[in-house]
Design an enzyme around this catalytic site. Structure first.
Site, mmCIF file in Angstrom:
data_model
loop_
_atom_site.group_PDB
_atom_site.id
_atom_site.type_symbol
_atom_site.label_atom_id
_atom_site.label_comp_id
_atom_site.label_asym_id
_atom_site.label_seq_id
_atom_site.Cartn_x
_atom_site.Cartn_y
_atom_site.Cartn_z
ATOM 1 N N VAL A 54 0.819 -1.217 0.000
ATOM 2 C CA VAL A 54 0.000 0.000 0.000
ATOM 3 C C VAL A 54 0.851 1.264 0.000
ATOM 4 O O VAL A 54 0.317 2.373 -0.167
ATOM 5 C CB VAL A 54 -1.000 0.030 1.177
ATOM 6 C CG1 VAL A 54 -1.982 -1.126 1.082
ATOM 7 C CG2 VAL A 54 -0.280 0.035 2.521
ATOM 8 N N TYR A 145 -0.671 6.496 16.445
ATOM 9 C CA TYR A 145 -1.695 5.576 15.949
ATOM 10 C C TYR A 145 -3.068 6.236 15.971
ATOM 11 O O TYR A 145 -3.833 6.135 15.001
ATOM 12 C CB TYR A 145 -1.695 4.299 16.786
ATOM 13 C CG TYR A 145 -2.654 3.259 16.276
ATOM 14 C CD1 TYR A 145 -2.394 2.582 15.089
ATOM 15 C CD2 TYR A 145 -3.814 2.942 16.969
ATOM 16 C CE1 TYR A 145 -3.277 1.624 14.603
ATOM 17 C CE2 TYR A 145 -4.697 1.989 16.493
ATOM 18 C CZ TYR A 145 -4.418 1.333 15.311
ATOM 19 O OH TYR A 145 -5.299 0.387 14.837
#
Length: 248
Positions: A54, A145
């Site tokens: 990706v 995150y």
């Protein structure tokens, strides 16, 4: 169980964890699935593993073309690939911030751009992004995150607004802590893995971790043509963590 026997799905990060559970769920419903991963596993009937990254637009474009050629099109995209990050806002250097955001956020954009030409030809086009409880809850030692998943949540809404006029639905799932090998690896880095796992389970009102299969069922619901009125939504699969406040 809604049938998907005429549909083709692409699942990034489909080689393990939540992605593997989504792949299994879709196949059980009759869909043909292209798994895009650095380690996508072995081929099977109705299952096409394709090595793709990706972080590499070219590899995604080639992978999407291969899946479409093999199965005759693409109807569903599951943007599931992602990586973790631990620490406060000062714990990770610039390179790590760029790496995580590039994979978790820009990776969703890259993959979507690669698959959109095929989705536009489908009568049942749907995109489901994997967000997280971290998108809307401040979690300790998860600054980077949380930032990445907050961006995925916002990107989902923006994509939904841009694509609704083309008949392409975009939603996301927001899991709590899921019992996957990924979480197990994070726990293994702690001083007390079993104790930390128990604490993670206890913070969810159900008192246990979410299973990958439970997340996969939610993804299938959002992706299925029967959910054609649902777009621009985030579906929590977190054991009640985002909405319940139980007495102690």
């Amino acid at each position: 169980m809604a049938s998907m026997d005429t549909l083709v799905a692409v699942v990034t990060g489909g080689g393990s964890g939540i992605g593997a559970a989504v792949t299994a769920e879709f196949r059980a419903r009759g869909a043909r699935v292209g798994v895009l991963d650095l380690d996508p596993g072995k081929p099977a009937d109705g299952l096409l593993p394709v090595v793709a990254d990706v972080a590499d637009r070219g590899s995604l474009e080639r992978a999407a073309a291969r899946v479409a050629a093999e199965f005759g099109g693409i109807d569903i995209l599951i943007n599931n690939a992602g990586i973790s990050a631990v620490g406060t806002v000062e714990a990770n250097d610039d390179d790590e911030w760029q790496r995580v955001l590039d994979i978790n956020v820009v990776g969703v954009a890259r993959t979507t751009a690669a698959v959109l030409p095929y989705l536009r030809r489908s009568n049942h086009a749907a995109i489901v992004n994997t967000s997280s409880i971290a998108a809307t809850a401040g979690l300790v030692q998860r600054a980077l995150y949380c930032a990445s998943k907050g961006a995925v949540h916002a990107l989902t809404l923006a994509m939904a607004a841009d694509l609704v006029g083309e008949g392409i639905r975009v939603n996301c799932v927001a899991p709590g802590t899921v019992d996957t090998p990924w979480v197990a690896r994070l726990l293994a880095r702690t001083d007390d893995p079993s104790g930390e796992k128990a604490r993670l389970a206890a913070r969810q009102p159900t008192g246990r971790l979410v299973t990958a299969e439970e997340v996969a069922t939610a993804v299938a619901y959002l992706a299925a043509p029967e959910s054609s009125a649902t777009t621009g939504m985030s579906l929590a699969v977190d054991g009640g963590m985002s909405g319940l406040r139980l007495p102690r």
